[in-house]
Design an enzyme around this catalytic site. Structure first.
Site, PDB file in Angstrom:
ATOM      1  N   SER A 127       0.824  -1.216   0.000  1.00 38.56           N
ATOM      2  CA  SER A 127       0.000   0.000   0.000  1.00 38.56           C
ATOM      3  C   SER A 127       0.855   1.262   0.000  1.00 38.56           C
ATOM      4  O   SER A 127       2.084   1.196   0.096  1.00 38.56           O
ATOM      5  CB  SER A 127      -0.937   0.013   1.224  1.00 38.56           C
ATOM      6  OG  SER A 127      -0.197   0.274   2.400  1.00 38.56           O
TER       7      SER A 127
ATOM      8  N   TYR B 163       7.224   6.573  17.290  1.00 34.67           N
ATOM      9  CA  TYR B 163       7.470   6.735  15.842  1.00 34.67           C
ATOM     10  C   TYR B 163       8.717   7.584  15.607  1.00 34.67           C
ATOM     11  O   TYR B 163       9.618   7.189  14.860  1.00 34.67           O
ATOM     12  CB  TYR B 163       6.242   7.370  15.192  1.00 34.67           C
ATOM     13  CG  TYR B 163       6.344   7.548  13.687  1.00 34.67           C
ATOM     14  CD1 TYR B 163       6.373   6.441  12.835  1.00 34.67           C
ATOM     15  CD2 TYR B 163       6.387   8.823  13.118  1.00 34.67           C
ATOM     16  CE1 TYR B 163       6.445   6.604  11.455  1.00 34.67           C
ATOM     17  CE2 TYR B 163       6.458   9.007  11.741  1.00 34.67           C
ATOM     18  CZ  TYR B 163       6.484   7.886  10.911  1.00 34.67           C
ATOM     19  OH  TYR B 163       6.562   8.052   9.540  1.00 34.67           O
TER      20      TYR B 163
ATOM     21  N   LYS C 251      12.364   6.505  13.936  1.00 34.22           N
ATOM     22  CA  LYS C 251      12.896   7.144  12.727  1.00 34.22           C
ATOM     23  C   LYS C 251      14.233   7.829  13.024  1.00 34.22           C
ATOM     24  O   LYS C 251      15.108   7.862  12.151  1.00 34.22           O
ATOM     25  CB  LYS C 251      11.881   8.146  12.157  1.00 34.22           C
ATOM     26  CG  LYS C 251      10.595   7.496  11.631  1.00 34.22           C
ATOM     27  CD  LYS C 251      10.851   6.583  10.444  1.00 34.22           C
ATOM     28  CE  LYS C 251       9.567   6.053   9.811  1.00 34.22           C
ATOM     29  NZ  LYS C 251       9.805   5.160   8.677  1.00 34.22           N
TER      30      LYS C 251
HETATM   31  N1  LIG Z   1       2.375   8.813   4.960  1.00 36.36           N
HETATM   32  C1  LIG Z   1       3.167   9.726   5.494  1.00 36.36           C
HETATM   33  O1  LIG Z   1       2.716  10.833   5.852  1.00 36.36           O
HETATM   34  C2  LIG Z   1       4.618   9.440   5.655  1.00 36.36           C
HETATM   35  C3  LIG Z   1       5.129   8.162   5.575  1.00 36.36           C
HETATM   36  N2  LIG Z   1       6.456   7.946   5.788  1.00 36.36           N
HETATM   37  C4  LIG Z   1       7.007   6.593   5.757  1.00 36.36           C
HETATM   38  O2  LIG Z   1       6.696   5.974   4.536  1.00 36.36           O
HETATM   39  C5  LIG Z   1       6.716   4.554   4.705  1.00 36.36           C
HETATM   40  C6  LIG Z   1       5.505   3.949   4.009  1.00 36.36           C
HETATM   41  O3  LIG Z   1       4.334   4.313   4.714  1.00 36.36           O
HETATM   42  P1  LIG Z   1       2.957   4.669   3.979  1.00 36.36           P
HETATM   43  O4  LIG Z   1       2.945   4.148   2.620  1.00 36.36           O
HETATM   44  O5  LIG Z   1       2.711   6.076   4.204  1.00 36.36           O
HETATM   45  O6  LIG Z   1       1.950   3.867   4.919  1.00 36.36           O
HETATM   46  P2  LIG Z   1       0.981   2.614   4.646  1.00 36.36           P
HETATM   47  O7  LIG Z   1       0.346   2.316   5.952  1.00 36.36           O
HETATM   48  O8  LIG Z   1       0.115   2.876   3.482  1.00 36.36           O
HETATM   49  O9  LIG Z   1       1.985   1.452   4.246  1.00 36.36           O
HETATM   50  C7  LIG Z   1       2.761   0.803   5.189  1.00 36.36           C
HETATM   51  C8  LIG Z   1       3.336  -0.457   4.581  1.00 36.36           C
HETATM   52  O10 LIG Z   1       4.164  -1.099   5.541  1.00 36.36           O
HETATM   53  C9  LIG Z   1       3.852  -2.477   5.607  1.00 36.36           C
HETATM   54  N3  LIG Z   1       4.039  -2.989   6.958  1.00 36.36           N
HETATM   55  C10 LIG Z   1       3.546  -2.465   8.110  1.00 36.36           C
HETATM   56  N4  LIG Z   1       3.904  -3.226   9.155  1.00 36.36           N
HETATM   57  C11 LIG Z   1       4.638  -4.254   8.653  1.00 36.36           C
HETATM   58  C12 LIG Z   1       5.279  -5.370   9.222  1.00 36.36           C
HETATM   59  N5  LIG Z   1       5.232  -5.623  10.532  1.00 36.36           N
HETATM   60  N6  LIG Z   1       5.941  -6.214   8.410  1.00 36.36           N
HETATM   61  C13 LIG Z   1       6.003  -6.007   7.081  1.00 36.36           C
HETATM   62  N7  LIG Z   1       5.418  -4.967   6.486  1.00 36.36           N
HETATM   63  C14 LIG Z   1       4.743  -4.109   7.260  1.00 36.36           C
HETATM   64  C15 LIG Z   1       2.409  -2.573   5.187  1.00 36.36           C
HETATM   65  O11 LIG Z   1       2.186  -3.792   4.536  1.00 36.36           O
HETATM   66  P3  LIG Z   1       1.282  -4.996   5.137  1.00 36.36           P
HETATM   67  O12 LIG Z   1       0.174  -4.370   5.896  1.00 36.36           O
HETATM   68  O13 LIG Z   1       0.900  -5.790   3.940  1.00 36.36           O
HETATM   69  O14 LIG Z   1       2.201  -5.733   5.979  1.00 36.36           O
HETATM   70  C16 LIG Z   1       2.274  -1.455   4.162  1.00 36.36           C
HETATM   71  O15 LIG Z   1       2.580  -1.928   2.886  1.00 36.36           O
HETATM   72  C17 LIG Z   1       6.765   4.311   6.215  1.00 36.36           C
HETATM   73  O16 LIG Z   1       8.071   3.962   6.585  1.00 36.36           O
HETATM   74  C18 LIG Z   1       6.403   5.672   6.804  1.00 36.36           C
HETATM   75  O17 LIG Z   1       6.962   5.867   8.073  1.00 36.36           O
HETATM   76  C19 LIG Z   1       7.329   8.969   6.039  1.00 36.36           C
HETATM   77  C20 LIG Z   1       6.871  10.247   6.100  1.00 36.36           C
HETATM   78  C21 LIG Z   1       5.480  10.590   5.927  1.00 36.36           C
HETATM   79  C1  LIG Z   2      12.747  29.841  10.932  1.00 37.42           C
HETATM   80  C2  LIG Z   2      11.293  29.576  11.105  1.00 37.42           C
HETATM   81  C3  LIG Z   2      11.043  28.121  11.342  1.00 37.42           C
HETATM   82  C4  LIG Z   2       9.620  27.889  11.717  1.00 37.42           C
HETATM   83  C5  LIG Z   2       9.440  26.479  12.153  1.00 37.42           C
HETATM   84  C6  LIG Z   2       8.158  26.306  12.863  1.00 37.42           C
HETATM   85  C7  LIG Z   2       8.001  24.922  13.415  1.00 37.42           C
HETATM   86  C8  LIG Z   2       6.862  24.238  12.770  1.00 37.42           C
HETATM   87  C9  LIG Z   2       6.803  22.817  13.175  1.00 37.42           C
HETATM   88  C10 LIG Z   2       6.515  21.989  11.982  1.00 37.42           C
HETATM   89  C11 LIG Z   2       6.394  20.562  12.377  1.00 37.42           C
HETATM   90  C12 LIG Z   2       6.308  19.742  11.141  1.00 37.42           C
HETATM   91  C13 LIG Z   2       6.100  18.314  11.468  1.00 37.42           C
HETATM   92  C14 LIG Z   2       6.158  17.509  10.219  1.00 37.42           C
HETATM   93  C15 LIG Z   2       5.974  16.083  10.527  1.00 37.42           C
HETATM   94  C16 LIG Z   2       6.015  15.245   9.307  1.00 37.42           C
HETATM   95  O1  LIG Z   2       6.104  15.685   8.194  1.00 37.42           O
HETATM   96  O2  LIG Z   2       5.983  13.940   9.555  1.00 37.42           O
HETATM   97  C17 LIG Z   2       5.941  13.033   8.460  1.00 37.42           C
HETATM   98  C18 LIG Z   2       5.410  11.740   8.989  1.00 37.42           C
HETATM   99  O3  LIG Z   2       6.157  10.792   9.140  1.00 37.42           O
HETATM  100  C19 LIG Z   2       3.974  11.703   9.289  1.00 37.42           C
HETATM  101  O4  LIG Z   2       3.659  10.715  10.230  1.00 37.42           O
HETATM  102  P1  LIG Z   2       2.384  10.914  11.194  1.00 37.42           P
HETATM  103  O5  LIG Z   2       2.092   9.551  11.697  1.00 37.42           O
HETATM  104  O6  LIG Z   2       2.809  11.836  12.261  1.00 37.42           O
HETATM  105  O7  LIG Z   2       1.265  11.449  10.356  1.00 37.42           O
END
Ligand SMILES: NC(=O)C1=CN([C@@H]2O[C@H](COP(=O)(O)OP(=O)(O)OC[C@H]3O[C@@H](n4cnc5c(N)ncnc54)[C@H](OP(=O)(O)O)[C@@H]3O)[C@@H](O)[C@H]2O)C=CC1
Ligand SMILES: CCCCCCCCCCCCCCCC(=O)OCC(=O)COP(=O)(O)O
Length: 325
Positions: free
Chosen positions: A62, A207, A211
Site C-alpha cells: 500500500s 514513531y 525514525k
Molecule cells: N504517509 C506519510 O505521511 C509518511 C510516511 N512515511 C514513511 O513511509 C513509509 C511507508 O508508509 P505509507 O505508505 O505512508 O503507509 P501505509 O500504511 O500505506 O503502508 C505501510 C506499509 O508497511 C507495511 N508494513 C507495516 N507493518 C509491517 C510489518 N510488521 N511487516 C512487514 N510490512 C509491514 C504494510 O504492509 P502490510 O500491511 O501488507 O504488511 C504497508 O505496505 C513508512 O516507513 C512511513 O513511516 C514517512 C513520512 C510521511
Molecule cells: C525559521 C522559522 C522556522 C519555523 C518552524 C516552525 C516549526 C513548525 C513545526 C513543523 C512541524 C512539522 C512536522 C512535520 C511532521 C512530518 O512531516 O511527519 C511526516 C510523517 O512521518 C507523518 O507521520 P504521522 O504519523 O505523524 O502522520
C-alpha cells in the site's frame, strides 16, 4: 529632449550591443549546452542503473511502497515485492503486468510475504530472495507503522512494536543482505525515514524515536560501506496522502483508524515515489522531501533549540486542549 522611453530603449540597445559584441552570448549558450548535456547524461546513467536491477521493496502492499513498485517496474527493474498481505502483493503483481507497455523491457515481479517484526521470517525471506536472484542491487526499506499517544499512557509493547517494524526489522533485513553485497562490492540500501527522523513532535514518541534511530543507523552504515562502494540513501518525507495514520497504533495497542487532516493534505504518493526513484538513480545520500515549514523546522531545531522546544510544548498544549474539549 530625451524622454524616459527613449532613454530606456537606448539602454536596451546598448545592452544588446554589449552582449553581441562580447563573448557573453556564446558563453551563455555554452553553459546552457553543457548543463543540458549533463542532465541528459545523468538521465541516461539513471536509466541504465535501474534497468534489470534486482530491487527489493518492503511495504509494497500500500501507500508509498505500492507507488514505488510502479515506478521501479516501469524503469525496468526486476522487483521483489514484500509485505505481510500475500493477496495484496499478488493483486499488485497482476496490476503491474496488465499496465501499458513501456519503453523499456519490464519483468514480472516476485513476491515474498513476511512480517518485519519476526526475525526468523526475515532470515528465511532473504534466503529465498538470494536463492532466486543470486543477489540484490537495491533494497528499499519502506515498510513502516506510525503511532499516536501520550508517553505516560503508552504500554512498552507498543514502543517495542513500532521499533520492531520501523527499526529492528529494516536493520535485520539490511544486515542479512549486506554480506552478498559486500562480496560483489555492489549494492544500494535505501530507507524511507521521515521528517520525524530529524525532529520530534509531541504524541509521536515511539514513531519519532524509531525514525531517529533509523537515521543514525543508516548514517553509520553509509560511512562503513564506502570502502565496498555500497550506496546508502536516507529519504525523509513530510506528510504523504496514504493510510499511514489509519494504520497507526495507539497507546494501548489498538488501531488508530483515522485519516488525519495532515495525512489527507499530504503529497501524492505517486509524486513522492517519482522523487524516490530520482534519489536512488542519482545515488543521493540524504534527501528531505517536504514543504518549507518542516524543512525550516529542522534548521530551527539545530540553530535555536530553545525556541524549537517552546514551539513543540505549545503544540502539545494545544493538542491536549483540543482532545479534552
Ligand atoms: N504517509 C506519510 O505521511 C509518511 C510516511 N512515511 C514513511 O513511509 C513509509 C511507508 O508508509 P505509507 O505508505 O505512508 O503507509 P501505509 O500504511 O500505506 O503502508 C505501510 C506499509 O508497511 C507495511 N508494513 C507495516 N507493518 C509491517 C510489518 N510488521 N511487516 C512487514 N510490512 C509491514 C504494510 O504492509 P502490510 O500491511 O501488507 O504488511 C504497508 O505496505 C513508512 O516507513 C512511513 O513511516 C514517512 C513520512 C510521511
Ligand atoms: C525559521 C522559522 C522556522 C519555523 C518552524 C516552525 C516549526 C513548525 C513545526 C513543523 C512541524 C512539522 C512536522 C512535520 C511532521 C512530518 O512531516 O511527519 C511526516 C510523517 O512521518 C507523518 O507521520 P504521522 O504519523 O505523524 O502522520
Amino acid at each position: 529632449m530625451v524622454t524616459e522611453a527613449t532613454r530606456k530603449s537606448l539602454l536596451k540597445v546598448r545592452v544588446m550591443d554589449f552582449i553581441t559584441s562580447t563573448a557573453i552570448l556564446p558563453l551563455l549558450f555554452g553553459c546552457v549546452g553543457i548543463f543540458s548535456l549533463f542532465k541528459l547524461l545523468q538521465r541516461m546513467r539513471m536509466k541504465a542503473y535501474l534497468r534489470n536491477a534486482v530491487v527489493v521493496i518492503t511495504g509494497a502492499t500500500s501507500g508509498l511502497g505500492r507507488e514505488c513498485a510502479k515506478v521501479f517496474y516501469t524503469a525496468g527493474a526486476r522487483l521483489v515485492l514484500c509485505g505481510r498481505n500475500r493477496e495484496a502483493l499478488e493483486e499488485l503483481t497482476k496490476e503491474l503486468a496488465a499496465s501499458l507497455a513501456t519503453k523499456v523491457q519490464t519483468h514480472k515481479p516476485y513476491t515474498v510475504a513476511f512480517d518485519l517484526a519476526d526475525p526468523g521470517a526475515i532470515v528465511a525471506a532473504t534466503a529465498e530472495i538470494l536463492q532466486c536472484f543470486g543477489y540484490v542491487d537495491v533494497l528499499i526499506n519502506n515498510a513502516g507503522i506510525s503511532y499516536r499517544g501520550a508517553i505516560v499512557d503508552t504500554t512498552p509493547d507498543v514502543d517495542k512494536k513500532v521499533m520492531e517494524t520501523n527499526y529492528f526489522g529494516p536493520v535485520a533485513l539490511t544486515k542479512a543482505l549486506l554480506p552478498s553485497m559486500i562480496k560483489r562490492r555492489q549494492g544500494h540500501i535505501v530507507v524511507i525515514s521521515s521528517i520525524q527522523g530529524k525532529i520530534s513532535i509531541p504524541f509521536r514518541s515511539a514513531y519519532a524515536a524509531s525514525k531517529h534511530a533509523t537515521q543514525a543507523f543508516f548514517d553509520c552504515l553509509r560511512a562503513e560501506m564506502e570502502q565496498y562502494e555500497i550506496e546508502v540513501t536516507v529519504i525523509s518525507p513530510g506528510y504523504i496522502h496514504t493510510n499511514l495514520s489509519v494504520n497507526a497504533v495507539t497507546a494501548d495497542g489498538s488501531k488508530y483508524g483515522v485519516m488525519d487532516k495532515t495525512t489527507a493534505q499530504g503529497r501524492s504518493p505517486v509524486e513522492v515515489a517519482r522523487d524516490v526513484l530520482a534519489a536512488v538513480g542519482k545515488k543521493k545520500k540524504d534527501v528531505i522531501l517536504a514543504d518549507l515549514l518542516p524543512s525550516l523546522a529542522i534548521y530551527l531545531r539545530t540553530l535555536a533549540p530553545g525556541l524549537f522546544f517552546s514551539l513543540m510544548a505549545s503544540r502539545a498544549r494545544k493538542e491536549r486542549k483540543s482532545k479534552n474539549s
